[in-house]
Design a protein around this motif. Sequence first.
Motif, PDB file in Angstrom:
ATOM      1  N   PHE B 109      -0.489  -7.635  -3.376  1.00  0.00           N
ATOM      2  CA  PHE B 109       0.022  -7.938  -2.038  1.00  0.00           C
ATOM      3  C   PHE B 109      -0.012  -9.432  -1.726  1.00  0.00           C
ATOM      4  CE2 PHE B 109      -0.281  -3.387  -0.896  1.00  0.00           C
ATOM      5  CZ  PHE B 109       1.010  -3.263  -0.434  1.00  0.00           C
ATOM      6  N   LEU B 110      -0.945 -10.163  -2.325  1.00  0.00           N
ATOM      7  CA  LEU B 110      -0.920 -11.630  -2.165  1.00  0.00           C
ATOM      8  C   LEU B 110       0.417 -12.167  -2.655  1.00  0.00           C
ATOM      9  CD1 LEU B 110      -4.460 -12.872  -3.273  1.00  0.00           C
ATOM     10  CD2 LEU B 110      -3.441 -13.068  -1.005  1.00  0.00           C
ATOM     11  N   GLY B 111       0.870 -11.645  -3.815  1.00  0.00           N
ATOM     12  CA  GLY B 111       2.166 -12.064  -4.352  1.00  0.00           C
ATOM     13  C   GLY B 111       3.312 -11.570  -3.487  1.00  0.00           C
ATOM     14  N   ILE B 112       3.224 -10.316  -3.067  1.00  0.00           N
ATOM     15  CA  ILE B 112       4.298  -9.713  -2.281  1.00  0.00           C
ATOM     16  C   ILE B 112       4.491 -10.463  -0.959  1.00  0.00           C
ATOM     17  CG2 ILE B 112       4.909  -7.632  -0.952  1.00  0.00           C
ATOM     18  CD1 ILE B 112       3.729  -6.009  -3.322  1.00  0.00           C
ATOM     19  N   ARG B 113       3.379 -10.890  -0.358  1.00  0.00           N
ATOM     20  CA  ARG B 113       3.490 -11.602   0.923  1.00  0.00           C
ATOM     21  C   ARG B 113       4.288 -12.902   0.773  1.00  0.00           C
ATOM     22  NH1 ARG B 113      -1.800  -9.407   2.296  1.00  0.00           N
ATOM     23  NH2 ARG B 113      -2.943 -11.277   1.751  1.00  0.00           N
ATOM     24  N   ILE B 114       4.149 -13.531  -0.397  1.00  0.00           N
ATOM     25  CA  ILE B 114       4.919 -14.764  -0.640  1.00  0.00           C
ATOM     26  C   ILE B 114       6.408 -14.444  -0.740  1.00  0.00           C
ATOM     27  CG2 ILE B 114       5.311 -16.635  -2.311  1.00  0.00           C
ATOM     28  CD1 ILE B 114       2.249 -16.404  -2.922  1.00  0.00           C
ATOM     29  N   ALA B 115       6.736 -13.367  -1.479  1.00  0.00           N
ATOM     30  CA  ALA B 115       8.153 -12.971  -1.589  1.00  0.00           C
ATOM     31  C   ALA B 115       8.711 -12.609  -0.212  1.00  0.00           C
ATOM     32  CB  ALA B 115       8.294 -11.796  -2.554  1.00  0.00           C
ATOM     33  N   VAL B 116       7.896 -11.940   0.599  1.00  0.00           N
ATOM     34  CA  VAL B 116       8.350 -11.563   1.941  1.00  0.00           C
ATOM     35  C   VAL B 116       8.614 -12.814   2.793  1.00  0.00           C
ATOM     36  CG1 VAL B 116       7.645 -10.445   4.100  1.00  0.00           C
ATOM     37  CG2 VAL B 116       7.281  -9.277   1.931  1.00  0.00           C
ATOM     38  N   SER B 117       7.745 -13.822   2.650  1.00  0.00           N
ATOM     39  CA  SER B 117       7.979 -15.073   3.388  1.00  0.00           C
ATOM     40  C   SER B 117       9.354 -15.634   3.059  1.00  0.00           C
ATOM     41  CB  SER B 117       6.938 -16.139   3.018  1.00  0.00           C
ATOM     42  OG  SER B 117       5.641 -15.639   3.161  1.00  0.00           O
ATOM     43  N   VAL B 118       9.692 -15.621   1.758  1.00  0.00           N
ATOM     44  CA  VAL B 118      10.985 -16.168   1.338  1.00  0.00           C
ATOM     45  C   VAL B 118      12.127 -15.305   1.875  1.00  0.00           C
ATOM     46  CG1 VAL B 118      12.434 -16.787  -0.626  1.00  0.00           C
ATOM     47  CG2 VAL B 118       9.987 -17.221  -0.721  1.00  0.00           C
ATOM     48  N   LEU B 119      11.952 -13.990   1.808  1.00  0.00           N
ATOM     49  CA  LEU B 119      12.999 -13.088   2.306  1.00  0.00           C
ATOM     50  C   LEU B 119      13.278 -13.347   3.787  1.00  0.00           C
ATOM     51  CD1 LEU B 119      12.019  -9.677   0.667  1.00  0.00           C
ATOM     52  CD2 LEU B 119      14.170 -10.883   0.366  1.00  0.00           C
TER      53      LEU B 119
END
Lengths: 187, 182
Positions: B109-119
């Motif tokens: 989820f640490l990684g996923i949160r970064i992708a979500v920020s970009v999205l």
Amino acid sequence: MIELLILFVVFFKVGLFTIGGGLAAIPLIQEEVVARGWLTTAEFTNMIGISQSTPGPIGVNVATFVGFSQYGPLGSIVATIGIVAPSIIIIIIISHFLSKFRKNKYVEGIFVGVRPAVTALILVACYIIAKEALVNIPLFEASGNLIDLFDIKAIIMFVVFFLVMNKWKHHPVFYILIAGLIGIFIF
Amino acid sequence: MLLLFITFFKIGLFTFGGGYAMIPLIHFYAVDKFKWLGEEEFIDIIAIAESTPGPIAINSATYIGYKKYGVKGSIAATLGVVLPSLIIIILISAFLMQFKENVWVEYAFLGIRIAVSVLILNAGIRIYRKTDKDWLSYILLLFGLIVVSFDIIPIVLVILIGGIVGIIHALIVKNKGVDEDA
């Protein structure tokens, strides 16, 4: 019972003011759930990640999630009905004068004003979420060392994802899965 | 009506990534396959769905259902489109509760949160591109950024103010004549 009613009203309001589709619901939900202490920004961001990777409209998915986190399956159903109800009511009302509605000068006028407002809202939501994901304020406050403030790995990953996602337009699910895998390896 | 429900259930089940992904699928079923709508009407609906509150998928499901079978139809279609994600999310939530403390899940989820920020950043950029580039937009954008960043007024009010300013703008700029063929 009263809590479920609050949940319903909160998501009814979100549904009513989600104009422009898709992620326009995010700032509205974020404001409500974080201010009410239902979720932290990190938990909320996790839910967005999953909601982007499961079928269905993202606003509805997030509503289902938030509802579940508060009151289980019943909460999911109440929140989902809440966010969907305004659309149903409004569409039924305007379906009688459909084509006139679309070409109405004032309806178009509303959008001239709402689009920049929603742009601002989404950018602020992004700032709040990115701040949580990219900087480590507790660590910085504990050590006072400026280097501790920035999570270098996270920032590099953010920049890389920004460049890659704009270069190759794959489906969001693809990037979320990759990001999850990278997360396991680098953190 | 069962066909309507099942069709929208399928649409709900097979569209990942939100409203816009559903448009081709709705077109396939509602226009090509079952002929519930004509091409013109479909385009109108998508435009309306974009300009009314709520997700596009929900709005178009409601409209098609209503047109076929009235209020009952609109509820059947909306229920159909929402039900798959409702079931899936309830299952995932229950599953995640079990793995909340798992360190691998937390790292993922640490990684996923970064992708979500970009999205979300990209979503902001996309809406910005659709925004008129004039002084009115820039003022509203700046106004929105300031009041929301400093938590001065609730978000709902920012949207309302945007809408009201837009209507006033339309009242003043009368020579555009966008409704001449209405």
